[in-house]
Design a protein around this motif. Structure first.
Motif, PDB file in Angstrom:
ATOM      1  N   TRP A 284      10.617 -60.828  25.430  1.00 19.20           N
ATOM      2  CA  TRP A 284      10.818 -61.944  24.361  1.00 19.20           C
ATOM      3  C   TRP A 284       9.485 -62.152  23.882  1.00 19.20           C
ATOM      4  CZ3 TRP A 284       7.471 -66.038  24.073  1.00 19.20           C
ATOM      5  CH2 TRP A 284       7.879 -67.412  23.495  1.00 19.20           C
ATOM      6  N   ILE A 285       8.247 -61.676  24.414  1.00 17.95           N
ATOM      7  CA  ILE A 285       7.007 -61.569  23.778  1.00 17.95           C
ATOM      8  C   ILE A 285       6.967 -60.386  22.552  1.00 17.95           C
ATOM      9  CG2 ILE A 285       4.455 -61.036  24.059  1.00 17.95           C
ATOM     10  CD1 ILE A 285       4.968 -62.132  26.947  1.00 17.95           C
ATOM     11  N   LEU A 286       7.641 -59.519  22.804  1.00 15.07           N
ATOM     12  CA  LEU A 286       7.520 -58.460  21.897  1.00 15.07           C
ATOM     13  C   LEU A 286       8.533 -58.285  20.786  1.00 15.07           C
ATOM     14  CD1 LEU A 286       6.635 -55.501  24.338  1.00 15.07           C
ATOM     15  CD2 LEU A 286       4.890 -56.671  22.903  1.00 15.07           C
ATOM     16  N   THR A 287       9.336 -59.183  20.862  1.00 14.52           N
ATOM     17  CA  THR A 287      10.383 -59.505  19.851  1.00 14.52           C
ATOM     18  C   THR A 287       9.898 -60.888  18.821  1.00 14.52           C
ATOM     19  OG1 THR A 287      11.889 -59.987  21.243  1.00 14.52           O
ATOM     20  CG2 THR A 287      11.958 -58.020  20.924  1.00 14.52           C
ATOM     21  N   SER A 288      10.909 -60.975  17.906  1.00 12.45           N
ATOM     22  CA  SER A 288      10.701 -62.201  17.339  1.00 12.45           C
ATOM     23  C   SER A 288      11.861 -63.268  17.287  1.00 12.45           C
ATOM     24  CB  SER A 288      10.413 -61.636  15.870  1.00 12.45           C
ATOM     25  OG  SER A 288      11.281 -60.900  15.270  1.00 12.45           O
ATOM     26  N   GLY A 289      12.950 -62.843  18.104  1.00  8.91           N
ATOM     27  CA  GLY A 289      14.331 -63.528  17.672  1.00  8.91           C
ATOM     28  C   GLY A 289      14.570 -64.376  18.993  1.00  8.91           C
ATOM     29  N   GLY A 290      13.736 -64.198  20.079  1.00  8.63           N
ATOM     30  CA  GLY A 290      13.941 -65.255  21.346  1.00  8.63           C
ATOM     31  C   GLY A 290      13.961 -66.717  20.998  1.00  8.63           C
ATOM     32  N   TYR A 291      14.674 -67.336  21.976  1.00  5.95           N
ATOM     33  CA  TYR A 291      14.595 -68.773  21.792  1.00  5.95           C
ATOM     34  C   TYR A 291      13.138 -69.453  21.993  1.00  5.95           C
ATOM     35  CZ  TYR A 291      17.002 -73.356  22.440  1.00  5.95           C
ATOM     36  OH  TYR A 291      17.193 -74.656  22.189  1.00  5.95           O
ATOM     37  N   TYR A 292      12.914 -70.378  21.191  1.00  7.06           N
ATOM     38  CA  TYR A 292      11.454 -70.970  21.005  1.00  7.06           C
ATOM     39  C   TYR A 292      10.503 -69.778  20.849  1.00  7.06           C
ATOM     40  CZ  TYR A 292      12.252 -75.687  22.757  1.00  7.06           C
ATOM     41  OH  TYR A 292      12.630 -77.072  22.782  1.00  7.06           O
ATOM     42  N   ARG A 293      10.716 -68.603  20.359  1.00  5.34           N
ATOM     43  CA  ARG A 293       9.621 -67.579  20.399  1.00  5.34           C
ATOM     44  C   ARG A 293       8.686 -68.038  19.121  1.00  5.34           C
ATOM     45  NH1 ARG A 293       6.273 -65.201  19.531  1.00  5.34           N
ATOM     46  NH2 ARG A 293       5.691 -62.843  19.687  1.00  5.34           N
ATOM     47  N   ALA A 298       1.709 -71.967  12.550  1.00  2.00           N
ATOM     48  CA  ALA A 298       0.604 -72.621  11.578  1.00  2.00           C
ATOM     49  C   ALA A 298       1.366 -73.868  10.813  1.00  2.00           C
ATOM     50  CB  ALA A 298      -0.115 -71.799  10.631  1.00  2.00           C
ATOM     51  N   GLU A 299       2.664 -73.685  10.604  1.00  2.00           N
ATOM     52  CA  GLU A 299       3.426 -74.702   9.990  1.00  2.00           C
ATOM     53  C   GLU A 299       4.134 -75.629  10.811  1.00  2.00           C
ATOM     54  OE1 GLU A 299       3.722 -71.310   9.581  1.00  2.00           O
ATOM     55  OE2 GLU A 299       2.652 -70.828   7.810  1.00  2.00           O
ATOM     56  N   SER A 300       4.556 -75.612  11.939  1.00  2.00           N
ATOM     57  CA  SER A 300       5.159 -76.194  12.744  1.00  2.00           C
ATOM     58  C   SER A 300       4.235 -77.510  13.150  1.00  2.00           C
ATOM     59  CB  SER A 300       5.264 -75.613  14.129  1.00  2.00           C
ATOM     60  OG  SER A 300       4.362 -75.270  14.992  1.00  2.00           O
ATOM     61  N   PRO A 312      -2.892 -67.910  21.886  1.00  2.00           N
ATOM     62  CA  PRO A 312      -2.084 -67.381  21.138  1.00  2.00           C
ATOM     63  C   PRO A 312      -0.689 -68.146  20.829  1.00  2.00           C
ATOM     64  CG  PRO A 312      -2.665 -65.501  22.522  1.00  2.00           C
ATOM     65  CD  PRO A 312      -3.316 -66.848  23.053  1.00  2.00           C
ATOM     66  N   ASP A 313      -0.454 -67.950  19.655  1.00  2.00           N
ATOM     67  CA  ASP A 313       1.040 -68.783  19.173  1.00  2.00           C
ATOM     68  C   ASP A 313       1.996 -68.578  20.294  1.00  2.00           C
ATOM     69  OD1 ASP A 313      -0.438 -69.954  17.379  1.00  2.00           O
ATOM     70  OD2 ASP A 313       0.624 -68.973  15.573  1.00  2.00           O
ATOM     71  N   TRP A 314       2.286 -67.165  20.521  1.00  2.00           N
ATOM     72  CA  TRP A 314       3.431 -66.958  21.437  1.00  2.00           C
ATOM     73  C   TRP A 314       3.095 -67.397  22.827  1.00  2.00           C
ATOM     74  CZ3 TRP A 314       2.544 -64.575  25.935  1.00  2.00           C
ATOM     75  CH2 TRP A 314       1.416 -63.798  26.252  1.00  2.00           C
ATOM     76  N   ALA A 315       1.910 -67.468  23.391  1.00  2.00           N
ATOM     77  CA  ALA A 315       1.846 -67.932  24.640  1.00  2.00           C
ATOM     78  C   ALA A 315       1.900 -69.574  24.647  1.00  2.00           C
ATOM     79  CB  ALA A 315       0.248 -67.905  25.050  1.00  2.00           C
ATOM     80  N   GLN A 316       1.808 -70.201  23.396  1.00  2.00           N
ATOM     81  CA  GLN A 316       2.001 -71.535  23.343  1.00  2.00           C
ATOM     82  C   GLN A 316       3.401 -71.977  23.101  1.00  2.00           C
ATOM     83  OE1 GLN A 316      -0.574 -74.208  20.509  1.00  2.00           O
ATOM     84  NE2 GLN A 316      -1.918 -72.379  20.796  1.00  2.00           N
ATOM     85  N   SER A 317       4.251 -71.026  22.614  1.00  2.00           N
ATOM     86  CA  SER A 317       5.501 -71.026  22.625  1.00  2.00           C
ATOM     87  C   SER A 317       6.319 -70.929  23.914  1.00  2.00           C
ATOM     88  CB  SER A 317       6.019 -70.332  21.422  1.00  2.00           C
ATOM     89  OG  SER A 317       5.704 -70.638  20.277  1.00  2.00           O
ATOM     90  N   LEU A 318       5.742 -70.045  24.749  1.00  2.00           N
ATOM     91  CA  LEU A 318       6.147 -69.569  25.843  1.00  2.00           C
ATOM     92  C   LEU A 318       5.812 -70.745  27.070  1.00  2.00           C
ATOM     93  CD1 LEU A 318       7.805 -67.387  27.510  1.00  2.00           C
ATOM     94  CD2 LEU A 318       5.453 -66.581  28.243  1.00  2.00           C
ATOM     95  N   TRP A 319       4.913 -71.548  26.840  1.00  2.00           N
ATOM     96  CA  TRP A 319       4.602 -72.738  27.575  1.00  2.00           C
ATOM     97  C   TRP A 319       5.579 -73.776  27.329  1.00  2.00           C
ATOM     98  CZ3 TRP A 319       2.071 -74.129  31.866  1.00  2.00           C
ATOM     99  CH2 TRP A 319       1.852 -75.417  32.317  1.00  2.00           C
TER     100      TRP A 319
END
Length: 505
Positions: A284-293, A298-300, A312-319
């Motif tokens: 999930w972290i290393l790809t860009s297509g996962g749910y909520y990835r 910056a735009e959200s 990092p943005d990915w960690a915030q998305s994962l949370w």
């Protein structure tokens, strides 16, 4: 001969476990029960790096061998990825259209569980006979067999938590001798009768605790319920550290365990478990297509501000994904015909039927008036109910004698069963109990050891007679129930003979 028996008997048990789990594993050649989620998720994960959605009528197509129906659109899943990676590995090895391939991962995990049960029993009881008893019961029990023949996640959780349990046991073997050695050095410095006001040492060289943290982190990487084992056994280690310090004569044993050793234990176990768990989301972290990835960008407008803005943005998305999944888990109250209240698990009130197919004479090779094929997670009744009785006895024995082995075994039940009592109104299933079944088996083995060790000749001979009858009946019951654990086609009347309670139907 003794050495050959010490190796040969456990090897024979392991071989039996492998045969019972691998024989005709591909039957039925169709997705059963929750395989519809985990198998297809595993294959899309293996190909895309994240779980993806499938097209119309995916199960029918998948069963027919059309296994490339996944899209690149993300699927919302509520379990981490590690268990599905392990399922997908079997599919990659044997083919996604091969039902053996999508089940072999859980079957191998089931075989390794039997191996770990025997290794732990040998450490606990120092007896080849008791090692074989523990492994044999785990090998032939239907709950364990069924969960090794259907591609669900729970066998992987059981494997990793049991590995963590064994590693904590290895740490316990080393801890007390180290404290005793420290006390000898202390007395040599201050005099034989002097210890002085001290907390004692902080023990950092505990590699088995680090490995236990890894094991519990891997369990969390399959299902979040692994977190209960991490918390329970980290607490157990702190308590036993305090008792060991008291045993060797340290004056401030309680405060030393809580204020000095406990922080070290936390640092040894928890950070590595967290890192291991996050690593389980690598796809999930290393790809860009996962749910909520890419939920947080910056735009959200969803980025954290203040002291946590560096995350990092990915960690915030994962949370954010975890928050959503947690809300799903605690709010899951969708009725299911085979849901089972956790209060009833220990008496096996509502075993989970994972597959059932009834046919009439002449259909699908049926030569009787009517036939049935079933995969039902009914444990061997003597093992399961005997294990429940053994646990009750161990609870009594812990209160009366305070034996560490008894407490250690019961901690497996505390970690694997007790947390589910917080979710009495949630949709849960009896087969979740596979995670604490090894400790039921160890409880039975402990009681067997007590019977064999009694010095009263009459009690011992009577006990051996009872154990012999128990063993024979247990084996016969496993033979009797095996068709319902493996999906074999049997006469309908024979299937009905196994429905001992109305709640089993």
């Amino acid at each position: 001969m003794k050495r050959a028996l010490a190796w040969g008997a456990p090897a024979a048990v392991l071989l039996l476990a492998a045969v019972l789990r691998l024989w005709n594993l591909g039957n039925p050649h169709s997705l059963v029960f929750d395989e519809t989620f985990y198998v297809k998720d595993a294959w899309s994960l293996w190909n895309n790096g994240y779980e993806s959605t499938w097209g119309d009528d995916p199960d029918k197509k998948f069963n027919a061998g059309i296994t490339d129906g996944f899209t690149t659109d993300p699927s919302y899943v509520v379990h981490p990825q590690l268990g599905k990676w392990l399922i997908g590995a079997g599919m990659a090895l044997f083919g996604a259209d091969n039902s053996f391939g999508w089940r072999c991962g859980v079957a191998i995990a089931g075989i390794l569980i039997v191996l770990l049960v025997m290794l732990i029993a040998q450490k606990l009881f120092r007896s080849t006979l008791l090692t074989v008893v523990a492994g044999g019961l785990m090998a032939i029990d239907g709950h364990a067999i069924t969960l090794s023949r259907v591609s669900l996640l729970d066998n992987f959780v059981t494997l990793f938590t049991l590995a963590g349990f064994g590693l904590v046991l290895l740490d316990r073997e080393q801890n007390l001798p180290r404290l005793m050695a420290w006390m000898r050095r202390r007395r040599a410095q201050l005099g034989d009768d002097a210890v002085g006001p001290t907390w004692g040492p902080t023990l950092w060289n505990r590699p088995y605790l680090i490995l236990a943290g890894v094991a519990f982190g891997l369990a969390c990487g399959v299902k979040w319920s692994g977190m209960y084992f991490l918390a329970a056994f980290a607490l157990y280690v702190v308590v036993m550290d305090g008792l060991d310090r008291r045993r060797v004569g340290l004056p401030f044993w309680f405060s030393a365990a809580v204020l000095k050793q406990a922080p070290a234990t936390f640092l040894l176990m928890v950070p590595i478990a967290v890192v291991t768990y996050i690593s389980s989301w690598a796809g999930w972290i290393l790809t860009s297509g996962g749910y909520y990835r890419d939920l947080v960008t910056a735009e959200s407008g969803l980025r954290w501000s203040g002291p946590l803005s560096w995350v990092p943005d990915w960690a915030q998305s994962l949370w954010a994904y975890h928050v959503s999944a947690y809300q799903f888990h605690v709010g899951l109250v969708t009725p299911h015909s085979y849901q089972a209240n956790p209060l009833t698990w220990l008496i096996m009130w509502r075993p989970t039927s994972m597959f059932y197919e009834g046919v009439n004479k002449g259909d699908a090779g049926c030569t009787f008036d009517s036939c049935a094929s079933a995969i039902t997670a009914i444990a061997n009744p003597l093992i399961w109910w005997g294990g429940t009785a053994a646990l009750a006895y161990l609870a009594y024995r812990l209160v009366r004698y305070r034996e560490w082995k008894v407490g250690f075994i019961l901690m497996g039940i505390v970690a694997g069963y007790v947390p589910w009592l917080m979710y009495l109104n949630r949709t849960v299933f009896q087969f979740y109990g596979i995670v604490y079944e090894p400790y039921m088996i160890l409880a039975i083995t402990f009681v067997v050891g007590l019977i064999l060790a009694t010095k009263d000749e009459y009690k011992r001979s009577t006990g051996i007679a009872i154990l012999t009858v128990f063993g024979i009946l247990t084996v016969l019951l496993s033979i009797f129930f095996y068709p319902l654990w493996s999906g074999m086609q049997i006469p309908y009347w024979y299937w009905h003979l196994h429905m001992w309670m109305p709640s089993w139907i």
